[in-house]
Design an enzyme around this catalytic site. Sequence first.
Site, PDB file in Angstrom:
ATOM      1  N   LYS A  76       0.854  -1.192   0.000  1.00  0.00           N
ATOM      2  CA  LYS A  76       0.000   0.000   0.000  1.00  0.00           C
ATOM      3  C   LYS A  76       0.883   1.233   0.000  1.00  0.00           C
ATOM      4  CE  LYS A  76      -3.791   2.072   2.711  1.00  0.00           C
ATOM      5  NZ  LYS A  76      -4.592   1.954   3.950  1.00  0.00           N
ATOM      6  N   SER A 151      -9.564   1.901   3.259  1.00  0.00           N
ATOM      7  CA  SER A 151      -8.723   2.681   2.369  1.00  0.00           C
ATOM      8  C   SER A 151      -7.740   1.848   1.555  1.00  0.00           C
ATOM      9  CB  SER A 151      -7.934   3.697   3.196  1.00  0.00           C
ATOM     10  OG  SER A 151      -7.031   3.037   4.077  1.00  0.00           O
ATOM     11  N   SER A 175      -9.648  -0.424   7.428  1.00  0.00           N
ATOM     12  CA  SER A 175      -9.111  -0.242   6.073  1.00  0.00           C
ATOM     13  C   SER A 175      -8.511  -1.479   5.428  1.00  0.00           C
ATOM     14  CB  SER A 175      -8.069   0.876   6.067  1.00  0.00           C
ATOM     15  OG  SER A 175      -8.699   2.123   6.125  1.00  0.00           O
TER      16      SER A 175
END
Lengths: 476, 484
Positions: A76, A151, A175
């Site tokens: 990420k 997210s 997330s």
Amino acid sequence: MKPYLSLSSIQNDLNEGRITCVGLTNHYLKNIDEKKHLNAFVEVYREEALAKAAEVDARISDGTAGRLAGMVIGLKDVLSHKDHGLQGASKILDTFQAQFNATAVQRLLDEDAIVIGRNNCDEFAMGSSNENSAFGPVLNDADNQRVPGGSSGGSAVAVQADMCLVSLGSDTGGSVRQPAAFCGILGLKPTYSRISRHGLIAYGSSFDCIGIFSKTVEDMALVLEIAAGPDEFDSTVSASPVPSYSGSLEKLKGKKYRIACIRETIHTDGLQEEIREATRNTIENLKKNGHEVHEVDFPLLEYLLPTYYILTTAEASSNLSRYDGVKYGYRSPDSGTLETMYKNTRTEGFGEEVKRRIMLGTFVLSASYYDAYYTKAQKARRIIRDRTKKILEEYDFIVLPVTPTTAFQLGAHSADPVEMYLADLFTVQANVTGLPAVSIPNGSDREGLPIGFQVIANDFEEERLLAFSKEIMELE
Amino acid sequence: MDADVYSKYTVVIGLEVHAQLQTQSKIYSSDSTEFGNSPNTNVSVITLGHPGTLPRLNRKVVEYAIRIGLACSSEISRYNIFDRKNYFYPDLPKGYQLTQDRTPICIGGTVTVSPKNAEDREIRLNRIHIEEDAGKSLHLPEESDTLVDFNRAGVPLIEIVTEPDLRTPEEAYAFLAEIRQLVRYLDICDGNMEEGSLRCDANISIMPAGSDTFGKKVEIKNMNSLRNVQRALEHEIERQVMLAEKGEEIISETRTFNETTGTTSGMRTKEELNDYRYFPDPDLSPLVVSEEWLAAIEEKMPVLPRELVKKYVQEYDLPEYDARVLTDSKEIASYFEEIISHTDQYKAASNWMMGPVKSYLNEHTIEIGDFRLTPVRLVDLMKLVESGKVSFSIASQRIFPVMVEDTDSSAAEIAKRLNLIQESDSGAIEQLVDDVVADFPDKVTAYRKGQKGLLGMFMGEVMKRGKGKINPKMANELLRNKLG
């Protein structure tokens, strides 16, 4: 090449000479190319990944390969990876290059994991749909009209669409677990402080956890045991010993547990009917397997989101102060004076949701409102943790849905941030309390959209949590 | 304005003193704290606030802060939280400063001050807390942009905050002098105000004499010496009294001191100040000071200057003035301490320190640390004087300078080599005394008639003929006998 679900099957084929790491990496690169429209990657390290794959192939034939040889991963865009871009999917970190490896990243690299690229996400990990990215939204591979969750949406889709085997995300309020549920894969948020935060871009520091996406519990367990543990760069990281999570999966097989199911999460009107059914079915199957499941009350449910949003935005407003155009990243071309540099850089560099949360956080920390919001939310956090821990004194696990609905349409909640925040209703409890939690695929709805099943365990009981997750994965 | 006007007001002063702690590395990173390196060389990703970096507390910093707290009899906080003080400034890399807001490491305490020509006073401390320094913004004449040097960012500081107990600029001066001496004794800060390792902000207000309601507070910054703190406060008192006399309002503001003009001027009013939005830093675990750790720090505490003065006056019977000079710096004091570990001639030792040693250091502009004569060798010289083989003046003027250079020879060897050993053979001295008595028959008669003052003349003559090498005590005794 067939899609692989687990590292053990990859390593089998590597050892038998049926495939090579280079071949495997090319397979993922091909998938990335073919599914470019999903926008799961911000940057792909094609040449570098192939070079590393060749190295790992050589080490495999030498017999010197690390434990993650053959594991291709995505990171990420909030995880520091030396000499690679790091932006938190924000314009404000435009051109920024990381100068060090996050501890978790370093540990995976040391075991020969191959990083194929960095994944798109919501800006600074703020969002539940991956629509808040400077790089544009990520699409769900199950239905391209729908969001992948956020997210860590890019990281989830990368695993969902076979662009890598495993990916690392971050979970501050769900997330990892929420996009895992939306994408039909496994997602783990370990206990707070289990994995060093060194090298993780801070959002809400007292909530932030690096999390893991995978398709098997075995891979999740192996990655966790390698990434977790003490780290001299993070003074808040836990010193509690890291067990062999992967080794314990078999050892703990067949154990019978007492399980609590939070009544309010099952009976709420806001819950999509198919999710209610899927959750009940799984609970019934667990009972059939010999586990005890009881419904318990948790009347604090309505305080979870306010507590979460007050505290995370407070911390975020301070954590994001360093992005000021002075030292690195984006600086507005219109920076004639110090004040215009600050104002224009931050106005142009941050997206709307990030600005909203900075303003919220600044407000709740301001002298006149500090006690009314921040202090009170700290108290609420303590009470929520105590109540949840109380349940876990009597029960081994808490089970609940991951999300109130399956993946929603792109743009569906863009107009109303509060509606968007409700997507995190069931996931923030583990973050407010710091407890470990996992999202496990639990079938799909009428439209074929994945559903997730959530299990929360006591502090540092990932060993049991993962063994139990494996059992759930193997249920009918 | 005449003194009567000033006597109508009471001055209230509180100080905030920042001291840079001389640890090897910074408070939250392993970067060096060395002063004077090229800009932005003592920096790492932590100092620069790169995304994903976390602070790691340097425990030495806590130890140093505890030392000064113990020296000031403060209460030491066992449970410490670090707070973020949020504000934007280019030299503040993270956009917040890590400090201690709610749990200062040292609570309360007192510092005794000895202002010039006034009574000693006890000044109460409010707190001492730990924080990190910011970088430096450089406004160079040849650059249109402001440049930032982050070398100083993250250097550990303590902030010592007094209660508003000080009443005169002289007391403020004395307080700072006391703190400077203390931090040097404790080896925690070099106390250098010119280089900024010790900094002081002053809060000052006036109120009508006899009132107990403080006036509007003015904060003064930018005073880089003890003298300037005193000057700035003197000027500020004059300014505030003048305003009050004219019936004008004193506004609460921050003023900066101009060293050249000796005046203060307004920087910003307090109303414009930031809301710093303090909150506990989630990146640092609370720090617990254990009893064991505290005891270990206590054990290593040096004897403090005021305790030494007391000891020298009470136990060694030295004048207070001597005691103060001898304890002025830790290095002088420890030199003296070593001398008196070898001799109990305290006053003689003090005389040597205050006379020849001090003059030598001053003449050569060196510190005692660079002084080549060891205390043990100085004691050797003192003993030679004590034995009567040389006089103090010969020892200090002739032997002492040679001993500093010639580090191999003993005092006696040097005295012999330079032919300075006093005549202590009573026969030879008697001969000289007899000669002098014989040469001045008139004076002898006058002496015997009662002009006892002539003894000095006879002594002088004997010493002159003995070329200064006569043991004066013996000569004196013999003369008295002969003269009857």
